[in-house]
Design a protein around this motif. Structure first.
Motif, PDB file in Angstrom:
ATOM      1  N   ASP A  76      15.156   0.976  -1.786  1.00  0.00           N
ATOM      2  CA  ASP A  76      15.629   2.345  -2.040  1.00  0.00           C
ATOM      3  C   ASP A  76      14.502   3.352  -1.867  1.00  0.00           C
ATOM      4  O   ASP A  76      14.682   4.397  -1.229  1.00  0.00           O
ATOM      5  N   ARG A  77      13.352   3.058  -2.432  1.00  0.00           N
ATOM      6  CA  ARG A  77      12.224   3.993  -2.320  1.00  0.00           C
ATOM      7  C   ARG A  77      11.786   4.134  -0.864  1.00  0.00           C
ATOM      8  O   ARG A  77      11.487   5.237  -0.398  1.00  0.00           O
ATOM      9  N   PHE A  78      11.750   3.019  -0.143  1.00  0.00           N
ATOM     10  CA  PHE A  78      11.383   3.105   1.268  1.00  0.00           C
ATOM     11  C   PHE A  78      12.385   3.946   2.042  1.00  0.00           C
ATOM     12  O   PHE A  78      12.009   4.829   2.813  1.00  0.00           O
ATOM     13  N   ARG A  85      15.157 -10.182   1.799  1.00  0.00           N
ATOM     14  CA  ARG A  85      15.053  -8.726   1.825  1.00  0.00           C
ATOM     15  C   ARG A  85      14.218  -8.267   0.638  1.00  0.00           C
ATOM     16  O   ARG A  85      14.042  -9.007  -0.333  1.00  0.00           O
ATOM     17  N   LEU A  86      13.724  -7.059   0.725  1.00  0.00           N
ATOM     18  CA  LEU A  86      13.005  -6.465  -0.394  1.00  0.00           C
ATOM     19  C   LEU A  86      13.981  -6.232  -1.541  1.00  0.00           C
ATOM     20  O   LEU A  86      15.195  -6.131  -1.319  1.00  0.00           O
ATOM     21  N   GLU A 128      20.465  -2.752   9.231  1.00  0.00           N
ATOM     22  CA  GLU A 128      21.267  -1.570   9.539  1.00  0.00           C
ATOM     23  C   GLU A 128      20.861  -0.383   8.685  1.00  0.00           C
ATOM     24  O   GLU A 128      20.734   0.733   9.182  1.00  0.00           O
ATOM     25  N   ARG A 129      20.655  -0.627   7.408  1.00  0.00           N
ATOM     26  CA  ARG A 129      20.279   0.465   6.500  1.00  0.00           C
ATOM     27  C   ARG A 129      18.983   1.135   6.944  1.00  0.00           C
ATOM     28  O   ARG A 129      18.873   2.359   6.961  1.00  0.00           O
ATOM     29  N   ILE A 130      18.009   0.347   7.316  1.00  0.00           N
ATOM     30  CA  ILE A 130      16.701   0.885   7.709  1.00  0.00           C
ATOM     31  C   ILE A 130      16.769   1.553   9.079  1.00  0.00           C
ATOM     32  O   ILE A 130      16.273   2.667   9.268  1.00  0.00           O
ATOM     33  N   ILE A 185       0.836  -1.205   0.000  1.00  0.00           N
ATOM     34  CA  ILE A 185       0.000   0.000   0.000  1.00  0.00           C
ATOM     35  C   ILE A 185       0.870   1.255   0.000  1.00  0.00           C
ATOM     36  O   ILE A 185       0.683   2.159  -0.812  1.00  0.00           O
ATOM     37  N   LEU A 186       1.830   1.315   0.907  1.00  0.00           N
ATOM     38  CA  LEU A 186       2.704   2.488   0.991  1.00  0.00           C
ATOM     39  C   LEU A 186       3.510   2.666  -0.284  1.00  0.00           C
ATOM     40  O   LEU A 186       3.604   3.770  -0.819  1.00  0.00           O
ATOM     41  N   TYR A 187       4.086   1.587  -0.792  1.00  0.00           N
ATOM     42  CA  TYR A 187       4.914   1.661  -1.989  1.00  0.00           C
ATOM     43  C   TYR A 187       4.103   2.106  -3.207  1.00  0.00           C
ATOM     44  O   TYR A 187       4.561   2.910  -4.011  1.00  0.00           O
ATOM     45  N   SER A 188       2.875   1.618  -3.313  1.00  0.00           N
ATOM     46  CA  SER A 188       2.057   1.885  -4.500  1.00  0.00           C
ATOM     47  C   SER A 188       1.263   3.186  -4.437  1.00  0.00           C
ATOM     48  O   SER A 188       1.010   3.794  -5.476  1.00  0.00           O
ATOM     49  N   LEU A 189       0.851   3.600  -3.249  1.00  0.00           N
ATOM     50  CA  LEU A 189      -0.122   4.693  -3.177  1.00  0.00           C
ATOM     51  C   LEU A 189       0.365   5.980  -2.506  1.00  0.00           C
ATOM     52  O   LEU A 189      -0.288   7.010  -2.643  1.00  0.00           O
ATOM     53  N   ILE A 190       1.492   5.930  -1.798  1.00  0.00           N
ATOM     54  CA  ILE A 190       1.951   7.160  -1.148  1.00  0.00           C
ATOM     55  C   ILE A 190       2.348   8.174  -2.224  1.00  0.00           C
ATOM     56  O   ILE A 190       2.962   7.817  -3.224  1.00  0.00           O
TER      57      ILE A 190
END
Length: 135
Positions: free
Chosen positions: A72-74, A65-66, A97-99, A28-33
């Motif tokens: 990257d987008r997140f 992992r994604l 760690e990245r997140i 939802i966040l990836y597609s609609l934000i």
């Protein structure tokens, strides 16, 4: 009604919420934000932003992992906008760690870590991994 078309934007917010609750929050966040003001308001609701699973799982209970594009987008666009709303993360260890070093998550109270090697766990719980965080 034979040739009637109803678009997503024609539906009332209550119906959209019912539909969106059936999907994964990450999708939802990836597609609609940032699609439009109305959808942005809906997807910023705590029901979609408080509990995030930023990994994929397969039918045989393996966690990955994604993809780099999604991650990257997140990391660059989505998490900085909702970081204060996140209460719980499920993360795969290679992206952990990245997140977590990306920003401060002031309301984070739970963390699920998957595929965590024993050495990484030891470093994590003795403070070696996140020693460079400045809050």
């Amino acid at each position: 009604m034979k040739y009637s078309f109803i678009e997503l934007n024609d539906l009332p917010n209550e119906i959209l919420m019912i539909i969106l609750k059936k999907l994964h929050n990450v999708e939802i966040l990836y597609s609609l934000i940032d699609v439009n003001k109305r959808l942005n308001t809906i997807v910023h609701d705590p029901i979609f932003t408080s509990y995030l699973t930023l990994m994929t799982s397969s039918s045989n209970c393996l966690f990955d992992r994604l993809t780099d594009t999604i991650l990257d987008r997140f990391c660059l666009q989505i998490l900085p906008k909702i970081h204060h709303k996140i209460e719980f993360f499920n993360l795969e260890s290679s992206s952990m760690e990245r997140i977590l070093l990306l920003t401060n998550y002031p309301n984070l109270y739970g963390l699920g870590l998957y595929n965590l090697a024993s050495e990484t766990a030891r470093d994590l719980f003795t403070g070696k991994i996140f020693a460079s965080i400045n809050y």
